[in-house]
Design a protein around this motif. Structure first.
Motif, short mmCIF file in Angstrom:
data_model
loop_
_atom_site.label_atom_id
_atom_site.label_comp_id
_atom_site.label_asym_id
_atom_site.label_seq_id
_atom_site.Cartn_x
_atom_site.Cartn_y
_atom_site.Cartn_z
N MET A 20 -22.62 55.54 27.39
CA MET A 20 -23.33 56.65 28.01
C MET A 20 -24.59 56.96 27.23
SD MET A 20 -21.46 60.14 26.71
CE MET A 20 -22.97 60.98 26.31
N THR A 21 -25.52 57.69 27.86
CA THR A 21 -26.73 58.17 27.21
C THR A 21 -26.77 59.68 27.32
OG1 THR A 21 -27.93 56.16 27.75
CG2 THR A 21 -29.25 58.07 27.16
N THR A 22 -27.00 60.34 26.19
CA THR A 22 -27.03 61.80 26.20
C THR A 22 -28.48 62.26 26.27
OG1 THR A 22 -25.06 61.85 24.85
CG2 THR A 22 -26.32 63.89 24.99
N PRO A 23 -28.89 62.85 27.36
CA PRO A 23 -30.28 63.30 27.48
C PRO A 23 -30.56 64.48 26.56
CG PRO A 23 -29.01 63.94 29.42
CD PRO A 23 -28.12 63.10 28.58
N ASP A 24 -31.86 64.76 26.32
CA ASP A 24 -32.23 65.87 25.44
C ASP A 24 -31.66 67.18 25.95
OD1 ASP A 24 -35.58 64.60 24.71
OD2 ASP A 24 -33.60 64.08 23.89
N ASN A 25 -31.24 68.03 25.00
CA ASN A 25 -30.75 69.38 25.28
C ASN A 25 -29.50 69.40 26.17
OD1 ASN A 25 -33.01 70.46 23.87
ND2 ASN A 25 -34.26 70.17 25.71
N THR A 26 -28.76 68.27 26.21
CA THR A 26 -27.55 68.22 27.02
C THR A 26 -26.34 68.09 26.10
OG1 THR A 26 -28.71 67.17 28.85
CG2 THR A 26 -26.30 66.97 28.81
N THR A 27 -25.34 68.94 26.33
CA THR A 27 -24.09 68.87 25.58
C THR A 27 -23.01 68.33 26.48
OG1 THR A 27 -24.69 70.71 24.15
CG2 THR A 27 -22.35 70.17 24.30
N SER A 28 -22.32 67.27 26.04
CA SER A 28 -21.23 66.69 26.81
C SER A 28 -19.91 67.02 26.14
CB SER A 28 -21.39 65.17 26.92
OG SER A 28 -22.60 64.86 27.59
N THR A 29 -18.95 67.46 26.95
CA THR A 29 -17.63 67.83 26.43
C THR A 29 -16.62 66.78 26.87
OG1 THR A 29 -18.17 70.17 26.52
CG2 THR A 29 -15.83 69.59 26.39
N TYR A 30 -15.78 66.35 25.91
CA TYR A 30 -14.75 65.34 26.18
C TYR A 30 -13.39 65.95 25.85
CZ TYR A 30 -18.74 62.14 25.95
OH TYR A 30 -19.94 61.53 26.15
N VAL A 84 -20.32 66.63 12.87
CA VAL A 84 -20.88 65.37 12.36
C VAL A 84 -22.26 65.19 12.97
CG1 VAL A 84 -20.59 62.88 12.19
CG2 VAL A 84 -18.57 64.37 12.18
N VAL A 85 -23.27 65.14 12.11
CA VAL A 85 -24.65 64.93 12.55
C VAL A 85 -25.09 63.57 12.02
CG1 VAL A 85 -27.02 65.79 12.53
CG2 VAL A 85 -25.09 67.40 12.43
N SER A 86 -25.61 62.71 12.92
CA SER A 86 -25.91 61.35 12.49
C SER A 86 -27.18 60.83 13.16
CB SER A 86 -24.73 60.43 12.83
OG SER A 86 -24.88 59.16 12.22
N ARG A 87 -27.91 59.99 12.39
CA ARG A 87 -29.07 59.29 12.95
C ARG A 87 -28.95 57.83 12.57
NH1 ARG A 87 -35.44 60.87 13.33
NH2 ARG A 87 -36.13 58.87 14.21
N SER A 88 -29.04 56.96 13.54
CA SER A 88 -28.88 55.52 13.35
C SER A 88 -30.05 54.92 12.58
CB SER A 88 -28.75 54.83 14.70
OG SER A 88 -28.77 53.43 14.56
N ALA A 137 -25.53 58.61 19.71
CA ALA A 137 -24.58 59.45 20.46
C ALA A 137 -23.45 58.62 21.03
CB ALA A 137 -25.33 60.19 21.58
N GLU A 138 -23.81 57.44 21.59
CA GLU A 138 -22.77 56.57 22.13
C GLU A 138 -21.78 56.13 21.05
OE1 GLU A 138 -25.97 56.29 22.52
OE2 GLU A 138 -26.49 56.01 24.65
N GLU A 139 -22.32 55.82 19.86
CA GLU A 139 -21.44 55.37 18.77
C GLU A 139 -20.58 56.50 18.23
OE1 GLU A 139 -24.09 51.69 16.93
OE2 GLU A 139 -24.57 53.75 16.38
N LEU A 140 -21.10 57.74 18.26
CA LEU A 140 -20.26 58.87 17.87
C LEU A 140 -19.04 58.98 18.78
CD1 LEU A 140 -22.92 61.63 17.05
CD2 LEU A 140 -21.23 60.68 15.47
N SER A 182 -32.19 58.36 18.51
CA SER A 182 -32.29 59.80 18.29
C SER A 182 -31.04 60.30 17.57
CB SER A 182 -32.43 60.53 19.62
OG SER A 182 -33.59 60.11 20.31
N ALA A 183 -31.19 61.41 16.87
CA ALA A 183 -30.04 62.01 16.18
C ALA A 183 -29.11 62.67 17.19
CB ALA A 183 -30.53 63.02 15.16
N ALA A 184 -27.86 62.72 16.85
CA ALA A 184 -26.85 63.36 17.72
C ALA A 184 -25.79 64.01 16.85
CB ALA A 184 -26.23 62.32 18.65
N ALA A 185 -25.05 64.91 17.47
CA ALA A 185 -23.98 65.63 16.76
C ALA A 185 -22.68 65.53 17.53
CB ALA A 185 -24.38 67.09 16.55
N TRP A 186 -21.58 65.51 16.75
CA TRP A 186 -20.20 65.49 17.29
C TRP A 186 -19.49 66.69 16.69
CZ3 TRP A 186 -15.35 65.49 15.18
CH2 TRP A 186 -14.26 64.98 15.92
N VAL A 187 -18.86 67.51 17.53
CA VAL A 187 -18.24 68.74 17.04
C VAL A 187 -16.82 68.83 17.59
CG1 VAL A 187 -18.38 71.26 16.94
CG2 VAL A 187 -20.48 69.90 17.01
#
Length: 628
Positions: free
Chosen positions: A1-11, A148-152, A93-96, A158-163
């Motif tokens: 998946m691709t996470t667009p800017d300013n979008t939070t996805s819940t799993y 978890v905040v990560s940048r490849s 984001a996909e790897e997170l 782009s940087a992404a976060a996992w909470v």
């Protein structure tokens, strides 16, 4: 998946994942500080992957960043926080989702069903659970929330976060992070607030992650040593380095008897630094309180005291064992005696025995010190581990009738045997002094035959196990049916004096029978005694006679065993007593002397229950001898 800017996805985790996560947090780990080791290990792996990536790819984001791990704390906030940073490969984001959500894709339902149907305790499933890659989730033992905040390392990523709060869901969202790598922001539970203490973090790193290959900083201070001596090339290490490491490792002020540096990649990867301490007993200052080696995987401590690698009779060996073949996952908490561990153990055991053989062959003085400290451990091994017999027998050492103060081995004994001798002879007793004066030795000294001295209480356990060595049978020389070579005629004639009339000797035999009663089986003349008046021998059908000594030592319903009393009819004491019986049969000294001869023989055999009881009789004999 691709996470667009300013979008939070819940799993949402599936129901069985929440159940599995609960098991991991509350059942699998025994010590909550383990979470830090897991996260540091993950960070180290990420740095290693980045290092290998840069070997073939120069186009990485933030190329100048130091390959290091940083720990920061905030003890003023509520809740208190701990942040762990690395400059590794980072994640998109996909790897997170893929890496931190793997647990949701690993057949957890089947795993839980299998665990339930088999009635298996979760703490016994380290190797199975390891396939889920759940080391990261140990953080929820101490965390209310993890971010978890990560940048490849990929320049365009782009940087992404996992909470997650460790419940039934996690979120992935865009984040702001300019530097490469991963940050784990941990909001600590109230009862885990002490993990925001820098001093505590340093102690945990020192214990579990001291030899991680990358620097670990707590604040501005590097907390780990990094360089592990056991991973150096043995040719680059001096004996002084080994001794210094051992002293720091154990706080033993004496240098070790031996240092063993092992480096091998087949049949199993292993880097080990092992020590044989000079003393078996640990000092009160020792850092090592229990048997077992420190077990590492890739410089990360798995087990403080691992006893699965070496047999009980080698548990005095201390040191470090490191293997890259051991997985860096949750199974480090429950290391099992699996196939890999058996390979490791076999390799270590072979190397230790090789070192001991070299010590025995090249430095007999040092080996004598080793035997004094650990000989009883090897004898215990023979009694308790029959499969170790072939390994252990060459290391046994004994004093003997011809070795003076030095020790001899079974191999040395057999190598020196006359061609016609078919037996290895031994004598048992309580001390070197007592066996050296044993009447059983008379015929062996006369024939110049070596006899091993078995004076350790554990030697009684050897007899049932050690019946043969290199085709030679082992014989206790108290055996009544023992056959020895005839003496040369000249020596045989020399033993025929003084003469004692048959009638006088028979009266002496009868007096012994009436005096000692049912304490003996019979009294008979000896064919072999030369310098001693009497000896006690075991009947040919005697069983478990070595166990009689063990019962005496352990006070297990011990009764003095009945023996055959053999008499040397040429000995002056016997001759004089026989004549006294003929001339003064009522003399009090006769029965007292017979009693004393019998009990002295018990002492020499190591069978007397309480030698102090002889003192009144000895005093009476002295009174009679001095005419008091």
């Amino acid at each position: 998946m691709t996470t667009p800017d300013n979008t939070t996805s819940t799993y949402h985790f599936k129901a069985e994942i929440k159940q599995l996560l609960d098991i991991l947090v509350h059942s699998l780990y025994q010590d909550r500080e383990i979470f830090l080791r897991e996260l540091i290990s993950n960070a180290s792996d990420a740095l290693t992957r980045l290092h290998f990536e840069t070997l073939t790819n120069a186009n990485v984001h933030d190329a100048g960043a130091e390959l290091a791990i940083h720990l920061e704390t905030d003890s003023e906030s509520e809740p208190k926080k701990l942040i762990i940073k690395d400059a590794g490969v980072g994640m998109t984001a996909e790897e997170l989702v893929q890496n931190l959500g793997t647990i949701a894709q690993s057949g957890a339902r089947e795993f839980l069903q299998k665990m339930k149907s088999n009635g298996t305790d979760a703490t016994q499933l380290g190797d199975v659970i390891g396939q889920f890659g759940v080391g990261f989730y140990s953080v929820f033992m101490v965390a209310d929330e993890v971010r978890v905040v990560s940048r490849s390392y990929q320049p365009e990523a782009s940087a992404a976060a996992w909470v997650s709060r460790g419940d039934d869901a996690f979120e992935v969202m865009p984040a702001s992070k300019n530097d490469r790598g991963t940050e784990i922001h941990i909001s600590l539970k109230t009862d885990a607030a002490d993990f925001a203490d820098p001093w505590k973090l340093k102690q945990i790193i020192k214990k579990h992650s001291d030899f991680v290959s990358y620097p670990i900083y707590v604040g501005e201070e590097q907390a780990n040593q990094r360089e592990s001596l056991w991973r150096k090339n043995p040719s680059d290490v001096q004996q002084e380095d080994y001794d210094n490491f051992y002293q720091q490792f154990s706080l033993d002020f004496n240098p070790p008897l031996s240092s063993i540096h092992l480096s091998a990649d087949a049949p199993v990867n292993v880097r080990a630094l092992l020590f044989i301490p000079a003393d078996r007993e640990r000092s009160i200052f020792s850092l090592r309180k229990e048997p077992g080696v420190k077990l590492y995987s890739r410089n990360v401590l798995i087990q403080e005291y691992c006893t699965d690698l070496l047999p009980k009779w080698l548990d005095f060996v201390d040191g470090v064992v490191d293997s890259e073949d051991l997985p860096l996952n949750v199974s480090r908490e429950t290391v099992q005696n699996n196939r890999l561990m058996r390979h490791l153990g076999k390799t270590l055991r072979s190397r230790i025995l090789r070192e001991l053989r070299h010590m025995a062959n090249k430095d007999s003085d040092k080996y004598a010190k080793f035997w004094q400290a650990y000989g009883r451990v090897f004898k215990e091994g023979l009694a308790l581990d029959p499969e170790a017999k072939e390994d252990l027998l060459p290391f046994l050492r004994f004093h003997s009738s011809t070795s003076n103060s030095s020790l001899t081995s079974l191999d040395a004994y057999v190598d020196a045997l006359p061609e016609a001798q078919e037996n290895i002879y031994y004598v048992m007793g309580d001390s070197l002094t007592s066996v050296a004066h044993s009447p059983h030795l008379d015929p062996f000294r006369a024939r110049n035959l070596e006899v091993l001295y078995w004076v350790d209480p554990l030697d009684a356990f050897l007899a049932p196990v050690l019946t043969e060595y290199r085709g030679k049978k082992l014989k206790n020389i108290d055996d009544a049916g023992l056959e020895l070579p005839e003496l040369p005629a000249a020596e045989a004639e020399e033993t025929d004096t003084p003469e004692l009339a048959e009638a006088d000797f028979n009266r002496f035999i009868g007096r012994c029978v009436t005096t000692l009663g049912d304490r003996i089986i019979e009294v008979r003349p000896s064919r072999l005694l030369k310098d001693s008046p009497v000896r006690l021998v075991s009947p040919e059908d005697a069983r478990d006679r070595e166990m009689e000594r063990i019962r005496r030592f352990t006070d297990q319903n011990y009764e003095v065993p009945k023996r055959i009393l053999e008499v040397n009819r040429q000995h002056p004491i016997v001759v004089n007593l026989a004549r006294m019986i003929a001339e003064k049969p009522d003399a009090g000294i006769i029965n007292l002397t017979i009693e004393q001869l019998y009990e002295s023989a018990l002492v020499q055999e190591g069978l007397h229950p309480n030698p102090v009881e002889m003192l009144p009789r000895i005093q009476k004999l002295l009174e009679l001898a001095t005419g008091a």
